[in-house]
Design a protein around this motif. Structure first.
Motif, PDB file in Angstrom:
ATOM      1  N   TRP A  80      11.543 -64.248  67.770  1.00 41.58           N
ATOM      2  CA  TRP A  80      10.466 -65.023  67.121  1.00 41.58           C
ATOM      3  C   TRP A  80       9.542 -64.102  66.045  1.00 41.58           C
ATOM      4  O   TRP A  80       9.578 -64.279  64.998  1.00 41.58           O
ATOM      5  CB  TRP A  80       9.611 -65.841  68.170  1.00 41.58           C
ATOM      6  CG  TRP A  80       8.707 -64.854  69.118  1.00 41.58           C
ATOM      7  CD1 TRP A  80       9.410 -64.122  69.969  1.00 41.58           C
ATOM      8  CD2 TRP A  80       7.282 -64.763  69.085  1.00 41.58           C
ATOM      9  NE1 TRP A  80       8.186 -63.527  70.831  1.00 41.58           N
ATOM     10  CE2 TRP A  80       7.154 -63.731  70.006  1.00 41.58           C
ATOM     11  CE3 TRP A  80       6.087 -65.108  68.260  1.00 41.58           C
ATOM     12  CZ2 TRP A  80       5.679 -63.454  70.229  1.00 41.58           C
ATOM     13  CZ3 TRP A  80       5.066 -64.678  68.431  1.00 41.58           C
ATOM     14  CH2 TRP A  80       4.738 -63.839  69.488  1.00 41.58           C
ATOM     15  N   LEU A  81       9.046 -62.878  66.839  1.00 38.52           N
ATOM     16  CA  LEU A  81       8.009 -62.193  65.719  1.00 38.52           C
ATOM     17  C   LEU A  81       8.767 -61.129  64.853  1.00 38.52           C
ATOM     18  O   LEU A  81       8.260 -60.909  63.764  1.00 38.52           O
ATOM     19  CB  LEU A  81       7.040 -61.566  66.716  1.00 38.52           C
ATOM     20  CG  LEU A  81       5.737 -61.098  66.314  1.00 38.52           C
ATOM     21  CD1 LEU A  81       4.639 -61.010  67.173  1.00 38.52           C
ATOM     22  CD2 LEU A  81       6.047 -59.486  65.806  1.00 38.52           C
ATOM     23  N   LEU A  82       9.472 -60.377  65.688  1.00 37.17           N
ATOM     24  CA  LEU A  82       9.969 -59.018  64.837  1.00 37.17           C
ATOM     25  C   LEU A  82      10.795 -59.523  63.306  1.00 37.17           C
ATOM     26  O   LEU A  82      10.497 -59.125  62.524  1.00 37.17           O
ATOM     27  CB  LEU A  82      10.985 -58.224  65.535  1.00 37.17           C
ATOM     28  CG  LEU A  82      10.434 -57.152  66.416  1.00 37.17           C
ATOM     29  CD1 LEU A  82      11.268 -56.553  67.365  1.00 37.17           C
ATOM     30  CD2 LEU A  82       9.486 -56.243  65.222  1.00 37.17           C
ATOM     31  N   PRO A  83      11.652 -60.784  63.572  1.00 41.28           N
ATOM     32  CA  PRO A  83      12.547 -61.190  62.255  1.00 41.28           C
ATOM     33  C   PRO A  83      11.455 -61.566  61.275  1.00 41.28           C
ATOM     34  O   PRO A  83      11.761 -60.952  60.060  1.00 41.28           O
ATOM     35  CB  PRO A  83      13.209 -62.415  62.634  1.00 41.28           C
ATOM     36  CG  PRO A  83      13.389 -62.183  64.294  1.00 41.28           C
ATOM     37  CD  PRO A  83      12.114 -61.479  64.565  1.00 41.28           C
TER      38      PRO A  83
ATOM     39  N   ALA B 221       6.059 -70.684  63.510  1.00 41.56           N
ATOM     40  CA  ALA B 221       4.613 -70.620  63.434  1.00 41.56           C
ATOM     41  C   ALA B 221       4.089 -69.031  63.059  1.00 41.56           C
ATOM     42  O   ALA B 221       3.086 -69.106  62.181  1.00 41.56           O
ATOM     43  CB  ALA B 221       4.068 -70.510  65.051  1.00 41.56           C
ATOM     44  N   VAL B 222       4.851 -68.019  63.086  1.00 37.05           N
ATOM     45  CA  VAL B 222       4.390 -66.908  62.745  1.00 37.05           C
ATOM     46  C   VAL B 222       4.868 -66.928  61.272  1.00 37.05           C
ATOM     47  O   VAL B 222       3.801 -66.366  60.280  1.00 37.05           O
ATOM     48  CB  VAL B 222       5.619 -65.812  63.305  1.00 37.05           C
ATOM     49  CG1 VAL B 222       5.298 -64.193  62.625  1.00 37.05           C
ATOM     50  CG2 VAL B 222       5.280 -65.658  64.795  1.00 37.05           C
ATOM     51  N   GLU B 223       5.791 -67.490  60.708  1.00 41.48           N
ATOM     52  CA  GLU B 223       6.012 -67.417  59.254  1.00 41.48           C
ATOM     53  C   GLU B 223       4.706 -68.365  58.632  1.00 41.48           C
ATOM     54  O   GLU B 223       4.370 -67.942  57.655  1.00 41.48           O
ATOM     55  CB  GLU B 223       7.634 -68.410  58.949  1.00 41.48           C
ATOM     56  CG  GLU B 223       7.689 -68.137  57.530  1.00 41.48           C
ATOM     57  CD  GLU B 223       7.926 -67.074  57.041  1.00 41.48           C
ATOM     58  OE1 GLU B 223       7.597 -66.575  55.896  1.00 41.48           O
ATOM     59  OE2 GLU B 223       8.786 -66.182  57.514  1.00 41.48           O
TER      60      GLU B 223
ATOM     61  N   GLY C  68       5.856 -75.541  69.635  1.00 39.96           N
ATOM     62  CA  GLY C  68       6.941 -74.880  70.247  1.00 39.96           C
ATOM     63  C   GLY C  68       7.864 -74.079  69.407  1.00 39.96           C
ATOM     64  O   GLY C  68       8.691 -73.264  69.916  1.00 39.96           O
ATOM     65  N   ASP C  69       7.768 -73.819  68.150  1.00 39.69           N
ATOM     66  CA  ASP C  69       8.578 -73.325  67.470  1.00 39.69           C
ATOM     67  C   ASP C  69       7.587 -71.824  67.114  1.00 39.69           C
ATOM     68  O   ASP C  69       7.274 -71.766  66.164  1.00 39.69           O
ATOM     69  CB  ASP C  69       8.968 -73.947  65.987  1.00 39.69           C
ATOM     70  CG  ASP C  69       9.482 -73.108  64.978  1.00 39.69           C
ATOM     71  OD1 ASP C  69      10.035 -71.978  65.488  1.00 39.69           O
ATOM     72  OD2 ASP C  69       9.912 -73.741  63.633  1.00 39.69           O
ATOM     73  N   ALA C  70       7.938 -70.908  67.585  1.00 38.44           N
ATOM     74  CA  ALA C  70       7.120 -69.517  67.666  1.00 38.44           C
ATOM     75  C   ALA C  70       7.418 -68.940  66.365  1.00 38.44           C
ATOM     76  O   ALA C  70       6.762 -68.397  65.751  1.00 38.44           O
ATOM     77  CB  ALA C  70       7.645 -68.665  68.830  1.00 38.44           C
TER      78      ALA C  70
ATOM     79  N   LEU D  57      -0.085 -57.022  67.774  1.00 39.39           N
ATOM     80  CA  LEU D  57       0.519 -57.993  68.850  1.00 39.39           C
ATOM     81  C   LEU D  57       1.739 -57.667  69.276  1.00 39.39           C
ATOM     82  O   LEU D  57       1.850 -57.718  70.778  1.00 39.39           O
ATOM     83  CB  LEU D  57       0.504 -59.424  68.149  1.00 39.39           C
ATOM     84  CG  LEU D  57       0.657 -60.427  69.427  1.00 39.39           C
ATOM     85  CD1 LEU D  57      -0.159 -60.670  70.475  1.00 39.39           C
ATOM     86  CD2 LEU D  57       1.017 -61.669  68.712  1.00 39.39           C
ATOM     87  N   ALA D  58       2.721 -57.249  68.551  1.00 39.99           N
ATOM     88  CA  ALA D  58       3.899 -56.825  69.330  1.00 39.99           C
ATOM     89  C   ALA D  58       3.911 -55.707  70.052  1.00 39.99           C
ATOM     90  O   ALA D  58       4.515 -55.124  70.902  1.00 39.99           O
ATOM     91  CB  ALA D  58       4.997 -56.518  68.068  1.00 39.99           C
ATOM     92  N   ALA D  59       3.141 -54.674  69.420  1.00 37.91           N
ATOM     93  CA  ALA D  59       2.867 -53.489  70.467  1.00 37.91           C
ATOM     94  C   ALA D  59       2.180 -53.627  71.763  1.00 37.91           C
ATOM     95  O   ALA D  59       2.623 -53.064  72.691  1.00 37.91           O
ATOM     96  CB  ALA D  59       2.078 -52.424  69.526  1.00 37.91           C
ATOM     97  N   ARG D  60       1.428 -54.683  71.754  1.00 39.78           N
ATOM     98  CA  ARG D  60       0.759 -54.983  72.926  1.00 39.78           C
ATOM     99  C   ARG D  60       1.859 -55.594  73.920  1.00 39.78           C
ATOM    100  O   ARG D  60       1.895 -55.265  75.317  1.00 39.78           O
ATOM    101  CB  ARG D  60      -0.283 -56.141  72.780  1.00 39.78           C
ATOM    102  CG  ARG D  60      -0.965 -56.682  73.852  1.00 39.78           C
ATOM    103  CD  ARG D  60      -1.614 -57.803  73.805  1.00 39.78           C
ATOM    104  NE  ARG D  60      -2.925 -57.697  72.796  1.00 39.78           N
ATOM    105  CZ  ARG D  60      -3.628 -58.920  72.534  1.00 39.78           C
ATOM    106  NH1 ARG D  60      -3.843 -60.083  73.064  1.00 39.78           N
ATOM    107  NH2 ARG D  60      -4.762 -58.357  71.747  1.00 39.78           N
TER     108      ARG D  60
END
Length: 408
Positions: free
Chosen positions: A396-399, A341-343, A336-338, A374-377
């Motif tokens: 979540w993703l950009l940072p 999870a990215v990191e 649940g920690d997006a 993925l972000a562009a999508r």
């Protein structure tokens, strides 16, 4: 192709959105002169609403107890023991006739059958059928998903309807992907077959064969998963080259330019350009990817790995994207920690991409390019505006992406 039930997609306001979407789906599948209000008209179909009209998730046909039980049992893959027990309770209720007590809400459709989706599918497929309807959570790419069931209770197909520009494009893309994959002789995984593709009342329609996900599961080994992903990567051939100057980079930059009117799009494009500058002369290998290979889009049997939902299949992307995507989605689902999870996924890029023969110096680059892709999508699909839980990339993703690129 059972319906995905990824917990990360659900939101607190999901019930109200589902109820609204139920009305939209019924109006789409049963347009005027069909009606859900006229009790005197010629009956077309009747559905049980699971679990109820306030929180609709599934419309179950009342054709017969056998058909109703099949509709519930095979529409989704429960992600927990509690969810499995609830599903089994509903199956037992419809099989024994106790559904009138457990499931009180019904939808009765009347009108000329030839005007309904039922009539269209029976004519297109040349067979009798009943249909259950999945009411999904809020997502930009949400579309009606139909489970097609024979009179004897066999689930023989699943249907998708593309109703707007995005979902029509996705349904067309999945049709093309499944058609192409059916010709390359896959041996490491099994994909659905196209049973019918066409248009109905302005909607793009795809009917595909049902994969036998109800058969007993077997433990999935990393080796088997990697072999299947590697087969998809090479199914349409490989090319090699640097990032800048590649067809992939040109296409990605075009997608980034299309979302440059939003602040997140500006940040994303800046990170991508900095990443390309760091890439320099690093050589990447380009192949194909599923595009959304996640735990809820697959099932492992003793003698087959079943994989569905091919609407994001793409050629000419850096090899290894599927492995990174799978790891990220698995971690988001379990924790649940997006952002975490990215990191963690980027940190494990070397280990994840080693089996795909990605050069050591290109592994973190590949993982970060995947995040840009993925972000562009997400931005192009306007997932945030659609209410998707992870639609706001800045949470979540950009940072992580920006921090990692700046450290290169």
């Amino acid at each position: 192709m059972p319906v995905k039930t990824a917990p990360a997609e659900l939101t607190a306001g999901d019930s109200a959105l589902r109820a609204q979407y139920l009305a939209e789906v019924l109006a789409l599948l049963y347009p005027a002169p069909c009606s859900t209000d006229d009790r005197r008209g010629e009956p077309i179909a009747e559905y049980l609403v699971v679990p109820d009209a306030r929180r609709p998730r599934l419309l179950v046909p009342t054709t017969s107890r056998r058909v109703a039980a099949a509709a519930v049992r095979r529409y989704a893959e429960p992600q927990s023991r509690a969810a499995r027990l609830k599903r089994d309770a509903v199956v037992a209720a419809v099989r024994t006739g106790a559904s009138s007590v457990l499931l009180r809400d019904r939808v009765r459709v009347t009108g000329p059958a030839r005007e309904s989706i039922d009539g269209y599918l029976r004519e297109a497929l040349g067979r009798d059928l009943s249909m259950s309807i999945h009411i999904g959570p809020a997502r930009a790419n949400r579309k009606p998903v139909l489970q097609l069931i024979s009179p004897d209770g066999e689930t023989f197909g699943f249907g998708k309807l593309g109703t707007g520009p995005l979902t029509q494009r996705l349904v067309r893309a999945e049709t093309a992907a499944l058609t192409a994959l059916g010709t390359v002789g896959l041996s490491k995984l099994t994909v659905p077959r196209v049973l019918h593709a066409g248009q109905w009342r302005g909607s793009q329609v795809l009917i595909q064969s049902a994969l036998p996900v109800w058969l007993p599961r077997a433990p999935l080994t990393p080796r088997r998963l990697t072999a299947a992903m590697y087969e998809i990567a090479g199914c349409c051939g490989y090319t090699n080259g640097t990032l800048v100057g590649s067809a992939y980079w040109a296409e990605l930059r075009g997608r980034l330019a299309a979302v440059a009117d939003r602040s997140e799009g500006v940040e994303l494009a800046a990170a991508a350009e900095l990443l390309a500058a760091h890439a320099g002369d690093s050589v990447l290998r380009y192949g194909s990817w599923h595009g959304d290979w996640a735990p809820w889009n697959m099932a492992n049997l003793a003698d087959a790995l079943l994989v569905w939902d091919w609407e994001r299949f793409t050629k000419g992307v850096p090899v290894g994207f599927d492995a990174i995507h799978y790891e990220l989605q698995r971690r988001i689902q379990s924790s649940g920690d997006a952002e975490g999870a990215v990191e963690t996924t980027v940190r494990r890029a070397g280990e994840l991409l080693h089996p795909f023969r990605v050069a050591p110096e290109a592994r973190e680059l590949t993982a970060l390019l995947y995040l840009v892709d993925l972000a562009a999508r997400y931005l192009a699909d306007r997932q945030a505006e659609a209410g998707a839980r992870l639609g706001v990339l800045g949470t979540w993703l950009l940072p992580v992406l920006i921090r990692r690129v700046e450290k290169l």
